[in-house]
Write an enzyme that holds these catalytic residues in place. Structure first.
Site, PDB file in Angstrom:
ATOM      1  N   TYR A  27      16.070 -10.003  -0.985  1.00 44.60           N
ATOM      2  CA  TYR A  27      16.712  -8.818  -1.560  1.00 44.60           C
ATOM      3  C   TYR A  27      18.170  -8.611  -1.172  1.00 44.60           C
ATOM      4  O   TYR A  27      18.770  -7.615  -1.552  1.00 44.60           O
ATOM      5  CB  TYR A  27      15.926  -7.563  -1.200  1.00 44.60           C
ATOM      6  N   CYS A  68     -33.047  13.272  14.853  1.00 47.24           N
ATOM      7  CA  CYS A  68     -34.194  12.644  15.487  1.00 47.24           C
ATOM      8  C   CYS A  68     -34.991  13.784  16.124  1.00 47.24           C
ATOM      9  O   CYS A  68     -34.464  14.515  16.963  1.00 47.24           O
ATOM     10  CB  CYS A  68     -33.719  11.661  16.561  1.00 47.24           C
ATOM     11  N   LYS A  92      10.663  -0.739   0.162  1.00 45.26           N
ATOM     12  CA  LYS A  92      10.999  -1.189   1.515  1.00 45.26           C
ATOM     13  C   LYS A  92       9.780  -1.914   2.080  1.00 45.26           C
ATOM     14  O   LYS A  92       8.793  -1.284   2.475  1.00 45.26           O
ATOM     15  CB  LYS A  92      11.376   0.014   2.386  1.00 45.26           C
ATOM     16  N   CYS A  96     -34.923   5.484  19.142  1.00 44.02           N
ATOM     17  CA  CYS A  96     -36.335   5.507  19.530  1.00 44.02           C
ATOM     18  C   CYS A  96     -37.274   5.141  18.390  1.00 44.02           C
ATOM     19  O   CYS A  96     -38.471   4.981  18.593  1.00 44.02           O
ATOM     20  CB  CYS A  96     -36.705   6.875  20.071  1.00 44.02           C
ATOM     21  N   CYS A 146     -34.888   6.824  13.746  1.00 43.15           N
ATOM     22  CA  CYS A 146     -33.830   6.961  14.741  1.00 43.15           C
ATOM     23  C   CYS A 146     -33.459   5.574  15.287  1.00 43.15           C
ATOM     24  O   CYS A 146     -34.356   4.829  15.693  1.00 43.15           O
ATOM     25  CB  CYS A 146     -34.308   7.862  15.873  1.00 43.15           C
ATOM     26  N   LYS A 167      12.160   7.022   3.934  1.00 40.17           N
ATOM     27  CA  LYS A 167      10.906   6.671   4.621  1.00 40.17           C
ATOM     28  C   LYS A 167       9.791   7.652   4.259  1.00 40.17           C
ATOM     29  O   LYS A 167       9.992   8.863   4.327  1.00 40.17           O
ATOM     30  CB  LYS A 167      11.119   6.736   6.140  1.00 40.17           C
ATOM     31  N   ASP A 227       7.361  -3.751   4.454  1.00 41.98           N
ATOM     32  CA  ASP A 227       7.155  -3.612   5.896  1.00 41.98           C
ATOM     33  C   ASP A 227       6.803  -4.973   6.497  1.00 41.98           C
ATOM     34  O   ASP A 227       5.638  -5.330   6.626  1.00 41.98           O
ATOM     35  CB  ASP A 227       6.030  -2.605   6.141  1.00 41.98           C
TER      36      ASP A 227
HETATM   37  S1  IVH Z   1      18.458  -4.146   2.449  1.00 46.04           S
HETATM   38  C1  IVH Z   1      22.277  -3.738   4.800  1.00 46.04           C
HETATM   39  N1  IVH Z   1      16.266  -4.084   1.055  1.00 46.04           N
HETATM   40  O1  IVH Z   1      14.421  -2.631   6.055  1.00 46.04           O
HETATM   41  C2  IVH Z   1      21.025  -3.659   4.070  1.00 46.04           C
HETATM   42  N2  IVH Z   1      16.089  -4.012   3.405  1.00 46.04           N
HETATM   43  O2  IVH Z   1      15.600  -0.485   7.709  1.00 46.04           O
HETATM   44  C3  IVH Z   1      20.060  -4.664   4.482  1.00 46.04           C
HETATM   45  N3  IVH Z   1      13.791  -3.977   4.226  1.00 46.04           N
HETATM   46  O3  IVH Z   1      16.432  -4.621   8.068  1.00 46.04           O
HETATM   47  C4  IVH Z   1      18.698  -4.359   4.153  1.00 46.04           C
HETATM   48  N4  IVH Z   1      12.796  -4.031   2.283  1.00 46.04           N
HETATM   49  O4  IVH Z   1      14.176  -5.578   7.274  1.00 46.04           O
HETATM   50  C5  IVH Z   1      16.806  -4.066   2.274  1.00 46.04           C
HETATM   51  N5  IVH Z   1      14.393  -4.080  -0.305  1.00 46.04           N
HETATM   52  C6  IVH Z   1      14.930  -4.077   0.900  1.00 46.04           C
HETATM   53  C7  IVH Z   1      14.135  -4.036   2.059  1.00 46.04           C
HETATM   54  C8  IVH Z   1      14.763  -3.993   3.299  1.00 46.04           C
HETATM   55  C9  IVH Z   1      12.623  -4.007   3.580  1.00 46.04           C
HETATM   56  C10 IVH Z   1      13.933  -3.895   5.686  1.00 46.04           C
HETATM   57  C11 IVH Z   1      14.869  -4.893   6.286  1.00 46.04           C
HETATM   58  C12 IVH Z   1      15.949  -4.069   6.905  1.00 46.04           C
HETATM   59  C13 IVH Z   1      15.254  -2.784   7.159  1.00 46.04           C
HETATM   60  C14 IVH Z   1      16.220  -1.641   7.257  1.00 46.04           C
END
Ligand code: IVH
Length: 718
Positions: free
Chosen positions: A268, A469, A131, A454, A451, A357, A133
């Protein structure tokens, strides 16, 4: 869920309090959405946001009558803001539900099976992806050509950022037709990998006629460091983390700015698609790769949820090695036909995918510099100044390096990328250096031989890791001592704050705590930003402090190992300063709660001629402490209750709590509805989440200190 439920179960009705809570949660979430999506300036950590969302969802599930279509649980992000032209998505951009544990993932699989009317024998194939960021975007390609692109916005309409997207070099302006790379002759079925196939629909030209391609724009750690470094040199604004930097760089009216920032992208997902069909998510990723779209290589097709859990665990340990941030794993049902069968939970999220997460308790950031602080006991503490980064909802900008041995052991150098962590409620610490990020330009740090204040040669007492010191006249040591003496932890001299103490020591007017009592109006007026009224008021407060309780004076003297509590213990045991000063080590060590080491330290303090001179000056100046009494000094905080969490920089936890008590308030260890304020230091954790859930005002340490000080400037005087 069964329609008969109301007859079988007694339907609970929400209480007024629960209704109010739902409204409060919605307001907080809307505000958080606005700050995150529209302002790129999130104030809540992901974990805190998720906790609020979970609580709201649970309440809405318990009381469906409270659910409204505009609830944040039913929407994605926030409405698009007006900086750019609207960008309507042909197929809406959904968000994902979250899982926070292996069990959450297992329950999700159970739900999927139930939804599909299948039993445990059904082996579901998943695909796990990292995922990323960053910032999700939607790109439209027509006959292989990049036409336009937008941000997600509220999921239905985003912002048109086509020119900005064009500056991303990893984003192909033209897709490479599939047939040119992987044609099998008749172009009907093109095997891309074992078990995965992309099937062009009849008439396909090797690319779809039109396709919405979704992905994440992000910024690498290296680029983040580069642009923040530049911004700093030019005195510009720095970004808190790579995600904000990516968002801030992409949503620029001036595309020259976007072009200068090396943004990256992983693709993706798919929205509307004409002229092509995919069998599975794996297929889709394969096709994207061949078309020349950048996909993340760290994907795995998993058989059953246990394999998914293994993938998540594996990346929990490895995520720090990536050159960009991820905040979890996205788990998707691989087969598109199963995805269709499963559909969506609401207009917000599909059933066929979930975001696992990671708890954000560790983050990566850079050591910008290492400074050495001199405390009131002369201890030299190296402190790393970090590129500020959000950790569990709070910005962390500094981490203690404890001492020289610790720096050597971890081999921390200036310029290093480091992993910073919050462990329980201790000071943020550097867990490790990310050695793979070293460029060779990092600078080794050595503790100074002298120090920094000083110049005296520092000493390391036998068996101690700390350098000190030894100079009793060291200006920084003096400044810290005087500041502490005048502070609310000790003599509570209003108006004599950090700046005033610094100036008084710098100009040589105050060399020990007793000199405060010899200050004249004229001398006070020579200080910066000091007017007649303020000077008079401070001198009055100095006079008033002469009769503070004995424990306050003992605390203010700066005896090593003596804090708030032991001062109280000593004051109540000895009753007068003279008796305390005359006590032998044995006598002192015999006092309940006073150990031998502390006893020795007290004796050493009173034996030191410099300290004896100070005590005699205090006496001559008329300082006559009152024998033990625990009454508060003021009622400024009367009726208020405070909870402290996280790492405080300027106060120790017990000092902060004593301060609250001195001002007539209450300090408590846990957050409840009765809490008036939560004071959150660095790396605050569950208490912060709880306070946010309860809508309790959260103060930074500085805000708290401001509340305790009501006269520091001339203009503040009535
Ligand atoms: S799929 C309906 N794949 O995570 C599914 N999302 O919390 C659409 N994100 O809005 C998202 N990496 O901005 C998907 N490999 C990944 C992702 C990903 C990051 C983000 C994306 C999404 C959010 C969801």
């Amino acid at each position: 869920m069964s329609n008969e439920m109301p007859a079988l179960m007694e339907m609970a009705r929400p209480s007024a309090q629960e209704q109010q809570r739902v409204e409060a949660l919605r307001a907080q979430l809307r505000n958080a959405n606005y700050l995150y999506y529209a302002q790129d300036a999130p104030e809540l950590s992901d974990a805190a946001y998720d906790a609020l969302m979970r609580e709201l969802r649970e309440l809405e599930e318990r009381f469906p009558e409270l659910l409204t279509p505009d609830s944040p649980t039913e929407r994605v992000g926030t409405e698009a803001v007006n900086l750019f032209a609207p960008y309507p998505h042909r197929v809406s951009m959904l968000s994902l539900d979250n899982a926070f544990s292996a069990d959450n993932l297992r329950s999700w699989e159970d739900r999927l099976r139930r939804q599909l009317g299948a039993g445990p024998e059904l082996a579901i194939e998943y695909i796990c992806e990292l995922k990323i960021d960053g910032l999700s975007v939607n790109l439209t390609y027509e006959n292989g050509q990049f036409i336009s692109g937008g941000t997600r916005g509220d999921g239905l309409t985003g912002e048109d950022i086509t020119p900005n997207l064009r500056t991303i070099s990893a984003l192909p302006k033209q897709l490479r037709p599939l047939s040119s790379r992987a044609s099998n002759g008749d172009n009907s079925v093109i095997p891309l990998s074992e078990g995965a196939e992309a099937v062009p629909t009849p008439g396909g030209q090797g690319v779809p006629a039109r396709i919405e391609i979704r992905g994440e724009v992000f910024m690498s750690h290296r680029e983040f460091a580069r642009i923040n470094g530049e911004a700093e040199e030019q005195g510009g604004r720095t970004f808190a983390n790579p995600r904000n930097a990516a968002a801030g760089s992409l949503r620029q009216k001036d595309i020259a700015v976007t072009a200068k920032r090396r943004l990256d992208i992983f693709l993706y997902a798919v929205g509307e698609c004409e002229g092509w069909t995919f069998q599975s998510q794996h297929d889709l990723l394969q096709a994207y790769r061949v078309w020349g779209l950048r996909t993340n290589p760290n994907v795995r097709v998993c058989e059953g949820i246990e394999q998914v859990i293994e993938f998540c665990d594996e990346w929990s340990g490895k995520k720090g090695e990536l050159p960009y941030d991820i905040d979890g794993v996205v788990v998707k049902v691989n087969s598109f036909s199963l995805q269709r069968e499963l559909g969506q939970v609401s207009s917000r999220a599909p059933r066929w995918a979930i975001a696992y997460k990671y708890p954000a308790l560790q983050v990566r950031t850079r050591v910008e510099s290492i400074e050495v602080q001199v405390g009131r006991t002369g201890a030299l503490t190296p402190v790393a100044n970090l590129t500020p980064v959000a950790l569990a909802g709070v910005m962390v900008a500094r981490a203690t390096l404890h001492n020289e041995d610790e720096i050597r052991r971890k081999d921390v150098r200036i310029g290093d990328w480091v992993v910073v962590q919050r462990a329980g409620e201790v000071i943020p610490e550097i867990v490790e250096v990310v050695k793979g990020e070293r460029t060779g330009d990092e600078i080794e740090f050595a503790m100074p031989a002298n120090c920094p204040s000083c110049g005296a040669q520092v000493v390391r007492a036998e068996g101690e890791a700390v350098l000190r010191c030894p100079n009793e006249e060291c200006p920084k040591k003096m400044h810290e001592r005087i500041r502490y003496f005048a502070s609310r932890m000790a003599m509570d001299i209003e108006g004599l704050g950090d700046k005033q103490c610094e100036q008084l020591t710098q100009v040589g007017l105050v060399r020990d705590v007793a000199d405060i009592y010899a200050l004249t109006k004229e001398q006070m007026l020579s200080l910066e930003r000091m007017g007649d009224k303020l000077a008079t008021k401070i001198l009055d407060h100095i006079e008033g402090s002469k009769t503070r309780p004995l424990a306050r004076l003992i605390a203010g003297l700066g005896i090593r190992h003596i804090g708030e509590h032991s001062s109280e213990v000593l004051a109540s045991h000895f009753g007068t300063l003279e008796k305390l000063a005359a006590a032998s080590v044995d006598e002192l060590a015999g006092v309940f709660e006073i150990g031998r080491r502390t006893a020795e330290s007290i004796r050493a303090f009173f034996d030191e001629p410099h300290n004896q001179r100070t005590l005699s000056k205090l006496h001559k100046a008329g300082v006559r402490p009152q024998s033990h009494d625990s009454a508060p000094h003021s009622d400024r905080f009367a009726g208020k209750s405070f909870v402290f969490t996280g790492t405080l920089i300027r106060l120790k936890r017990d000092e902060a709590e004593t301060l609250v008590k001195h001002l007539g308030g209450r300090a408590s260890g846990s957050v409840s509805k009765q809490t008036s304020y939560l004071v959150a230091g660095g790396e605050a954790g569950s208490k912060l989440t709880r306070a946010q859930q309860l809508g309790i005002p959260v103060l930074t340490e500085d805000e708290f200190l401001q509340m305790t000080e009501d006269i520091t400037e001339e203009s503040d005087l009535a």
